[in-house]
Design an enzyme around this catalytic site. Structure first.
Site, mmCIF file in Angstrom:
data_model
loop_
_atom_site.group_PDB
_atom_site.id
_atom_site.type_symbol
_atom_site.label_atom_id
_atom_site.label_comp_id
_atom_site.label_asym_id
_atom_site.label_seq_id
_atom_site.Cartn_x
_atom_site.Cartn_y
_atom_site.Cartn_z
ATOM 1 C CB CYS A 135 12.894 9.763 8.594
ATOM 2 S SG CYS A 135 13.867 8.597 7.387
ATOM 3 C CD GLU A 149 13.256 1.899 10.631
ATOM 4 O OE1 GLU A 149 13.510 2.987 11.065
ATOM 5 O OE2 GLU A 149 13.955 0.798 10.921
ATOM 6 C CE LYS A 209 -1.875 3.063 2.789
ATOM 7 N NZ LYS A 209 -2.033 4.191 1.860
ATOM 8 N N GLY A 213 6.581 5.424 8.366
ATOM 9 C CA GLY A 213 5.726 6.524 8.323
ATOM 10 C C GLY A 213 5.862 7.610 9.671
ATOM 11 C CD GLU A 231 9.697 13.405 11.679
ATOM 12 O OE1 GLU A 231 8.563 12.935 11.684
ATOM 13 O OE2 GLU A 231 10.566 13.099 10.985
HETATM 14 P P1 NAP Z 1 1.867 8.523 7.732
HETATM 15 O O1 NAP Z 1 0.717 9.646 7.558
HETATM 16 O O2 NAP Z 1 2.120 7.786 9.043
HETATM 17 O O3 NAP Z 1 1.560 7.506 6.493
HETATM 18 C C1 NAP Z 1 2.284 6.396 6.261
HETATM 19 C C2 NAP Z 1 1.641 5.643 5.611
HETATM 20 O O4 NAP Z 1 0.565 4.716 6.771
HETATM 21 C C3 NAP Z 1 0.700 5.781 4.597
HETATM 22 O O5 NAP Z 1 0.672 4.830 3.522
HETATM 23 C C4 NAP Z 1 -0.654 6.133 5.082
HETATM 24 O O6 NAP Z 1 -1.717 5.973 4.182
HETATM 25 C C5 NAP Z 1 -0.460 4.813 6.264
HETATM 26 N N1 NAP Z 1 -1.761 4.865 7.207
HETATM 27 C C6 NAP Z 1 -2.429 6.136 7.439
HETATM 28 N N2 NAP Z 1 -3.076 5.755 8.661
HETATM 29 C C7 NAP Z 1 -3.132 4.295 8.661
HETATM 30 C C8 NAP Z 1 -3.713 3.528 9.492
HETATM 31 N N3 NAP Z 1 -4.559 3.944 10.323
HETATM 32 N N4 NAP Z 1 -3.528 2.111 9.416
HETATM 33 C C9 NAP Z 1 -2.557 1.936 8.503
HETATM 34 N N5 NAP Z 1 -1.870 2.514 7.775
HETATM 35 C C10 NAP Z 1 -2.132 3.848 7.648
HETATM 36 O O7 NAP Z 1 3.467 9.018 7.300
HETATM 37 P P2 NAP Z 1 3.801 10.063 6.066
HETATM 38 O O8 NAP Z 1 3.280 11.308 6.364
HETATM 39 O O9 NAP Z 1 3.473 9.431 4.896
HETATM 40 O O10 NAP Z 1 5.371 10.166 6.028
HETATM 41 C C11 NAP Z 1 6.046 10.938 6.689
HETATM 42 C C12 NAP Z 1 6.418 10.347 8.137
HETATM 43 O O11 NAP Z 1 7.250 9.138 7.899
HETATM 44 C C13 NAP Z 1 7.610 11.270 9.001
HETATM 45 O O12 NAP Z 1 7.276 11.116 10.326
HETATM 46 C C14 NAP Z 1 8.785 10.473 8.682
HETATM 47 O O13 NAP Z 1 9.852 10.879 9.591
HETATM 48 C C15 NAP Z 1 8.571 9.146 8.523
HETATM 49 N N6 NAP Z 1 9.429 8.370 7.917
HETATM 50 C C16 NAP Z 1 10.561 7.758 8.617
HETATM 51 C C17 NAP Z 1 11.290 7.153 7.660
HETATM 52 C C18 NAP Z 1 12.150 6.117 8.637
HETATM 53 O O14 NAP Z 1 12.798 5.396 7.884
HETATM 54 N N7 NAP Z 1 12.485 6.136 9.851
HETATM 55 C C19 NAP Z 1 11.522 7.021 6.489
HETATM 56 C C20 NAP Z 1 10.668 7.896 5.717
HETATM 57 C C21 NAP Z 1 9.848 8.791 6.484
HETATM 58 P P3 NAP Z 1 -2.519 7.497 3.536
HETATM 59 O O15 NAP Z 1 -1.309 7.971 2.737
HETATM 60 O O16 NAP Z 1 -3.308 6.972 2.720
HETATM 61 O O17 NAP Z 1 -2.522 8.006 4.677
#
Ligand code: NAP
Length: 478
Positions: free
Chosen positions: A282, A248, A173, A226, A380
């Protein structure tokens, strides 16, 4: 609707329940395209298909798995410019960086093609006579992959490639913001000769598709990248049913600059780490911890370098920093600029929404002088916003670097081997950089963090086997 825009389930391209338009954050007047969105039911179909395909793929020879991954990697590498352009259009990453990311995705598949052949076990003599012990790795089963939007090729690649290499089947997904990249990658995977159901793509919302993956008893392992808040929900749901999980999440990565650092190099590390990819990494260096003796000089050189950065359309020649990926992210960044000022941090540069020739989500990179207790130094932001913190010496700088809930990456710029070695040992982070930006890592070594940044085994490199395989100990009495 054309085949090309559908979800991929059980070896077939399927329509979804609704469609959505993928935006181009550099130019809202020319969207990337319309993509189907699946729902919970469609996710469950994909999960069942993956479960049914698990034996066929799990027992496929390493040669077959290696060939499939190698083919995927070769095609991505051959098409890196075109894929990079798609990424730049959809996520807003400046084109050279976007092409680099596409190439990285290709290299990751190539790396895991090799790992499929190198999956090794152990053979030990038993402590009992006449018995032999074999420890082997087997696939976990169905892996649910939930990816973020900020690295729409690299992150899915570093999850899909090891999952398939070690014989698991996949339900993928992508984030809703980047369905085109998710689709383009999946289209290449779909032609690699996998059995029907071994790889499935379901574009759709986190609430519907994501939750279905997380909650399904047929999904043996969930790998998530995420935000912390979503990660906590994923953790809870997977723990409740005893599934394997890897998370992560965020970072608030420090870059320490000591008085003995090469200042030009330190400024370059700060600029790249804090502002490239529009700060949407991140591993971004959002806290610049600078020793008092060089604080003012560093800030003045950094400001000078920031003045030369070109914010613009991701595809335009010479753009250093593309737009923010979405309106919501831009608003979050701007809200933190207000918070920083209200808390008494000094905004020395940038932090404003910019009008460009094309309508998009542009903002100028922001630099604050702040204190460790300011929210902009603790939370963050995920945008091109950095705060400089003044430290009275190495010990204080190290303490400040570790004073965070996160622990993904920590960097230091110094000419002192003693301080570099000490920092490597004492930084509470999964990755440490010496005289390098905190962002920018190799694809063949472990990636991941400590504390609030990560949970579960590391991703990438040979360590990926920890998550994507399960160990079997077999005793044989001859
Ligand atoms: P996010 O809003 O948490 O979304 C991540 C993924 O989770 C998306 O595919 C999202 O789908 C899905 N999701 C949302 N609600 C969910 C639920 N209730 N159950 C299961 N899946 C769900 O994060 P983002 O805004 O895409 O990414 C930014 C974040 O990622 C930042 O905090 C960043 O630090 C972190 N990040 C971490 C790393 C690492 O390796 N540490 C690398 C890159 C990014 P939708 O898009 O459809 O909402």
């Amino acid at each position: 609707m054309q085949n090309s825009f559908r979800n991929y389930i059980n070896g077939r391209w399927e329509t979804g329940v609704t469609t959505s338009t993928s935006e181009n954050p550099s130019d809202l007047a020319s969207p990337v395209g319309d993509y189907v969105r699946g729902d919970r039911e469609q996710a469950e179909l994909a999960i069942r298909a993956a479960a049914e395909a698990a034996p066929a793929w799990g027992f496929a020879t390493p040669q077959r798995r290696a060939d499939a991954l190698d083919q995927i990697g070769s095609e991505i590498l051959a098409r890196k410019d075109e894929l990079g352009e798609l990424l730049a259009r959809e996520e807003g990453k400046a084109l050279p960086e976007a092409i680099g990311e596409a190439a990285r995705a290709g290299n990751i598949f190539k790396f895991f093609a090799g790992e499929a052949l190198r999956t090794a076990g152990e053979k030990l003599a038993s402590v009992r006579p006449g018995i032999e012990v074999d420890v082997t790795r087997e696939p976990v089963g169905v892996v649910g992959i939930i990816a973020p939007w900020n690295f729409p090729f690299a992150i899915p690649a570093w999850k899909i490639a090891p999952a398939l290499a070690y014989g698991n089947t996949v339900v993928f997904k992508p984030a809703e913001l980047v369905p085109a990249c998710g689709w383009a990658l999946s289209e290449i995977v779909s032609r690699a000769g996998l059995p029907a159901g071994a790889f499935n793509l379901v574009n759709g919302s986190g609430r519907q598709v994501g939750q279905a993956i997380v909650e399904s008893r047929l999904v043996d392992a969930v790998t998530f990248t995420g935000s912390e808040s979503t990660g906590a929900q994923v953790m809870q749901a997977t723990a409740a049913r005893g599934a394997k999980v890897q998370l992560e999440m965020g970072g608030k990565n420090p870059l320490v600059v000591l008085a003995d650092a090469d200042l030009d190099q330190a400024v370059e590390c700060a600029v790249q780490g804090a502002f490239f990819s529009t700060g949407q990494r991140c591993t971004a260096s959002s806290r610049l911890i600078v020793e008092a003796a060089v604080h003012d000089k560093f800030v003045s050189r950094l400001r000078e370098r920031m003045r030369s950065l070109k914010v613009g359309h991701a595809l335009a020649r010479g753009t250093d920093i593309g737009p923010v990926a979405s309106r919501a992210q831009l608003e979050q960044n701007l809200a933190y600029i207000v918070i920083g000022r209200e808390e008494g941090a000094e905004l020395v540069m940038g932090g404003e929404e910019i009008k460009a020739p094309t309508p998009g989500h542009y903002m100028s990179p922001a630099l604050f002088l702040g204190k460790p207790e300011h929210r902009i130094a603790r939370e963050e932001i995920f945008g091109p916003v950095a705060v400089v913190l003044r430290a009275d010496g190495y010990e204080e700088a190290l303490a400040m670097a570790n004073d965070t809930r996160y622990g993904l990456c920590a960097g230091i710029c110094t000419g002192s081997l003693k301080h570099a070695m000490h920092f490597r040992r004492h930084a509470q982070a999964g990755m440490v950089m010496v005289n390098l930006p905190t962002a920018g890592v190799d694809y063949h070594v472990p990636f991941g963090g400590r504390k609030g940044s990560s949970h579960g085994p590391r991703e990438q490199g040979r360590h990926a086997a920890e998550f994507y395989t399960t160990v079997k100990t077999a005793y044989t009495h001859a």
